[in-house]
Write a protein that holds these residues in place. Sequence first.
Motif, PDB file in Angstrom:
ATOM      1  N   HIS A  76     -29.042 -46.700  62.219  1.00 24.96           N
ATOM      2  CA  HIS A  76     -28.514 -47.376  61.033  1.00 24.96           C
ATOM      3  C   HIS A  76     -26.985 -47.366  61.039  1.00 24.96           C
ATOM      4  CE1 HIS A  76     -28.098 -48.595  56.835  1.00 24.96           C
ATOM      5  NE2 HIS A  76     -27.270 -47.571  56.675  1.00 24.96           N
ATOM      6  N   TYR A  77     -26.381 -46.228  61.350  1.00 19.03           N
ATOM      7  CA  TYR A  77     -24.913 -46.146  61.357  1.00 19.03           C
ATOM      8  C   TYR A  77     -24.314 -47.018  62.454  1.00 19.03           C
ATOM      9  CZ  TYR A  77     -25.002 -42.299  57.984  1.00 19.03           C
ATOM     10  OH  TYR A  77     -25.177 -41.534  56.853  1.00 19.03           O
ATOM     11  N   ILE A  78     -25.021 -47.165  63.586  1.00 22.52           N
ATOM     12  CA  ILE A  78     -24.510 -48.006  64.673  1.00 22.52           C
ATOM     13  C   ILE A  78     -24.496 -49.468  64.260  1.00 22.52           C
ATOM     14  CG2 ILE A  78     -25.028 -48.903  66.976  1.00 22.52           C
ATOM     15  CD1 ILE A  78     -25.925 -46.135  67.782  1.00 22.52           C
ATOM     16  N   PHE A  79     -25.619 -49.957  63.751  1.00 25.38           N
ATOM     17  CA  PHE A  79     -25.750 -51.389  63.488  1.00 25.38           C
ATOM     18  C   PHE A  79     -25.157 -51.804  62.145  1.00 25.38           C
ATOM     19  CE2 PHE A  79     -28.749 -50.898  66.939  1.00 25.38           C
ATOM     20  CZ  PHE A  79     -28.654 -52.108  67.612  1.00 25.38           C
ATOM     21  N   MET A  80     -24.865 -50.852  61.283  1.00 29.35           N
ATOM     22  CA  MET A  80     -24.236 -51.194  60.024  1.00 29.35           C
ATOM     23  C   MET A  80     -22.720 -51.020  60.055  1.00 29.35           C
ATOM     24  SD  MET A  80     -26.565 -52.412  58.079  1.00 29.35           S
ATOM     25  CE  MET A  80     -27.367 -53.072  59.566  1.00 29.35           C
ATOM     26  N   ASP A  81     -22.184 -50.603  61.178  1.00 32.87           N
ATOM     27  CA  ASP A  81     -20.730 -50.461  61.299  1.00 32.87           C
ATOM     28  C   ASP A  81     -20.089 -51.851  61.309  1.00 32.87           C
ATOM     29  OD1 ASP A  81     -18.050 -50.161  62.756  1.00 32.87           O
ATOM     30  OD2 ASP A  81     -18.647 -48.065  62.463  1.00 32.87           O
ATOM     31  N   GLU A  82     -19.133 -52.057  60.445  1.00 31.09           N
ATOM     32  CA  GLU A  82     -18.515 -53.372  60.283  1.00 31.09           C
ATOM     33  C   GLU A  82     -17.193 -53.507  61.025  1.00 31.09           C
ATOM     34  OE1 GLU A  82     -19.967 -55.861  58.992  1.00 31.09           O
ATOM     35  OE2 GLU A  82     -21.721 -54.800  58.204  1.00 31.09           O
ATOM     36  N   THR A  83     -16.907 -52.625  61.950  1.00 30.13           N
ATOM     37  CA  THR A  83     -15.666 -52.706  62.715  1.00 30.13           C
ATOM     38  C   THR A  83     -15.784 -53.821  63.745  1.00 30.13           C
ATOM     39  OG1 THR A  83     -15.356 -50.323  62.443  1.00 30.13           O
ATOM     40  CG2 THR A  83     -14.034 -51.423  64.137  1.00 30.13           C
ATOM     41  N   ALA A  84     -15.004 -54.882  63.574  1.00 30.86           N
ATOM     42  CA  ALA A  84     -15.019 -56.005  64.522  1.00 30.86           C
ATOM     43  C   ALA A  84     -14.036 -55.710  65.636  1.00 30.86           C
ATOM     44  CB  ALA A  84     -14.670 -57.310  63.806  1.00 30.86           C
ATOM     45  N   ALA A  85     -14.518 -55.121  66.723  1.00 27.03           N
ATOM     46  CA  ALA A  85     -13.637 -54.658  67.796  1.00 27.03           C
ATOM     47  C   ALA A  85     -14.050 -55.146  69.171  1.00 27.03           C
ATOM     48  CB  ALA A  85     -13.599 -53.128  67.797  1.00 27.03           C
ATOM     49  N   PHE A  86     -15.101 -55.962  69.282  1.00 26.52           N
ATOM     50  CA  PHE A  86     -15.641 -56.316  70.593  1.00 26.52           C
ATOM     51  C   PHE A  86     -15.465 -57.804  70.872  1.00 26.52           C
ATOM     52  CE2 PHE A  86     -17.993 -52.607  69.091  1.00 26.52           C
ATOM     53  CZ  PHE A  86     -17.810 -51.728  70.154  1.00 26.52           C
ATOM     54  N   THR A  87     -15.206 -58.097  72.133  1.00 25.95           N
ATOM     55  CA  THR A  87     -15.026 -59.472  72.574  1.00 25.95           C
ATOM     56  C   THR A  87     -16.391 -60.139  72.730  1.00 25.95           C
ATOM     57  OG1 THR A  87     -13.037 -58.848  73.781  1.00 25.95           O
ATOM     58  CG2 THR A  87     -14.062 -60.942  74.373  1.00 25.95           C
ATOM     59  N   PRO A  88     -16.583 -61.326  72.176  1.00 25.46           N
ATOM     60  CA  PRO A  88     -17.885 -62.006  72.337  1.00 25.46           C
ATOM     61  C   PRO A  88     -18.170 -62.282  73.813  1.00 25.46           C
ATOM     62  CG  PRO A  88     -16.563 -63.057  70.633  1.00 25.46           C
ATOM     63  CD  PRO A  88     -15.661 -62.096  71.334  1.00 25.46           C
ATOM     64  N   GLN A  89     -19.439 -62.200  74.176  1.00 23.76           N
ATOM     65  CA  GLN A  89     -19.824 -62.432  75.569  1.00 23.76           C
ATOM     66  C   GLN A  89     -20.318 -63.852  75.785  1.00 23.76           C
ATOM     67  OE1 GLN A  89     -22.480 -59.267  76.736  1.00 23.76           O
ATOM     68  NE2 GLN A  89     -20.909 -57.711  76.457  1.00 23.76           N
ATOM     69  N   THR A  90     -20.165 -64.685  74.761  1.00 21.36           N
ATOM     70  CA  THR A  90     -20.436 -66.117  74.864  1.00 21.36           C
ATOM     71  C   THR A  90     -19.203 -66.877  74.416  1.00 21.36           C
ATOM     72  OG1 THR A  90     -21.366 -66.213  72.630  1.00 21.36           O
ATOM     73  CG2 THR A  90     -22.901 -65.754  74.427  1.00 21.36           C
ATOM     74  N   ALA A  91     -19.164 -68.150  74.724  1.00 20.18           N
ATOM     75  CA  ALA A  91     -17.997 -68.970  74.383  1.00 20.18           C
ATOM     76  C   ALA A  91     -18.056 -69.518  72.971  1.00 20.18           C
ATOM     77  CB  ALA A  91     -17.874 -70.117  75.377  1.00 20.18           C
ATOM     78  N   ALA A  92     -18.975 -69.023  72.172  1.00 21.74           N
ATOM     79  CA  ALA A  92     -19.145 -69.570  70.826  1.00 21.74           C
ATOM     80  C   ALA A  92     -17.995 -69.190  69.899  1.00 21.74           C
ATOM     81  CB  ALA A  92     -20.468 -69.097  70.237  1.00 21.74           C
ATOM     82  N   SER A  93     -17.389 -68.027  70.114  1.00 21.81           N
ATOM     83  CA  SER A  93     -16.335 -67.564  69.208  1.00 21.81           C
ATOM     84  C   SER A  93     -15.275 -66.824  70.007  1.00 21.81           C
ATOM     85  CB  SER A  93     -16.935 -66.637  68.140  1.00 21.81           C
ATOM     86  OG  SER A  93     -15.910 -66.091  67.336  1.00 21.81           O
TER      87      SER A  93
END
Length: 443
Positions: A41-58
């Motif tokens: 729960h703590y992993i998937f509810m963490d709202e820290t946006a720190a990772f590069t998308p692995q698709t070209a969508a964003s």
Amino acid sequence: MSDVPPEPIPPVGYLSRKALPIKRNDAEILTREDVQYDFLHYIFMDETAAFTPQTAASASKITFRELYVNALYHSNKCSKVLKDKMLETPEFGVELAKISLLTNVGRINTTMAFFPEMKTALRTYHPVPSLQKTDGNAQDAPRIKNCLKAALLPSEFKSLPPSSPEEVLEKRKAGQCPPTSIVNLIFVLSNHAAPLANIHFDGTVNFLDLFLPKALASSDRAKAFLWVIYHYLESDQSPNPFDAPNTRPIPGKAPYMRPLTRAEMRRENVDTPEELEWGRKMSAQRNSFLQKLVSAMESEKKSKPAAPHFVTAAPQSISNPHRTRSTRRHPEPSKEDGPFMYYVPGEDPSVSHDLSHHRRGMYSNATSPILPSSLPLPYSPNPIVEMEERRTLSIPTPTLSEMPYFPDLHLDEAWRSVLTSDPLLDSDEENGDDGDIRTDYGV
């Protein structure tokens, strides 16, 4: 009970890949403690946006939840039905991602399935109430793992993805960001958990220990997990967005994880009454399904012809006073050879009852033998077994007046010979009634 810290955590060498998977019997519930629900729960509810998308969508940074769910969604092995369900119900996508993460590290192995109508004996069914609150099909572990193995970066389909932490860091330092897919990175970290124990932890904990029921705070373990992921995917330089607050970070070291007392551990991963009730309901549904499946298999088995088999020859005494037996001694089989086995061919159960009834009727009225013209001699599926039956039955030999008359002389002689001669009499001995033979040869 005093809040005394539990026993010290044993050295990292204790953990093996065989001890990592959850072990439960078929239809047994996987509780929150089994899956470490609070940690997930703590992993998937963490709202820290720190990772590069692995698709070209964003092009903007995203959270770990978005990163991992997107990796599953874009896997070549993710079915259209699963993709549609993930789009229709985002909560299902998160639940599937949590189960997939446990499969990713080996906590859930490929012998588990999560739908009660599973028929194969190679896997066991387990309800997971805390991770199956939506109505989506959670598949089974082999399909989930196939989906994970295909969750690669576009460039990794042409060349092999990195297989060690050092290769991941080399690709990132070479300017490739992200250096590999999130799924492959977790595979790599799981396979190299022991060597990394002293690099990122204090030597008493490794990467896989984060997923086990440990006397460490779930929230701190989740931070440590996200810290390691960021360290390899984004940057190994400080600051790391998942460093512990109000503490001076140690370069290359995951944030401190607070030990828990036994009382604090009991307050984590607590199953709700509704979840336990649902789990028992699904277990009962699974047991009912298995009972119906077994009954159907037994009915199908009975309707099929019996398979050929062997039976042991039991010594039987011949009590027929009208028969003469040879006194020649036969060599007894050695004990090493074991008893002689008779081969019994397969028999259709639909005719076996009529056949046995026909035999009983024949023997019960020995004074009225069945004529060949009205009914042929009874068919036996095994002549050897039939002969044993005839040897053990005391059938009075009919008199000449009771014997049927056949206009054909040869047929009449053959019928009289069958009824009056001993088929077990050795042909090479002088004793015995061989009048017919002497007549035929003019003796």
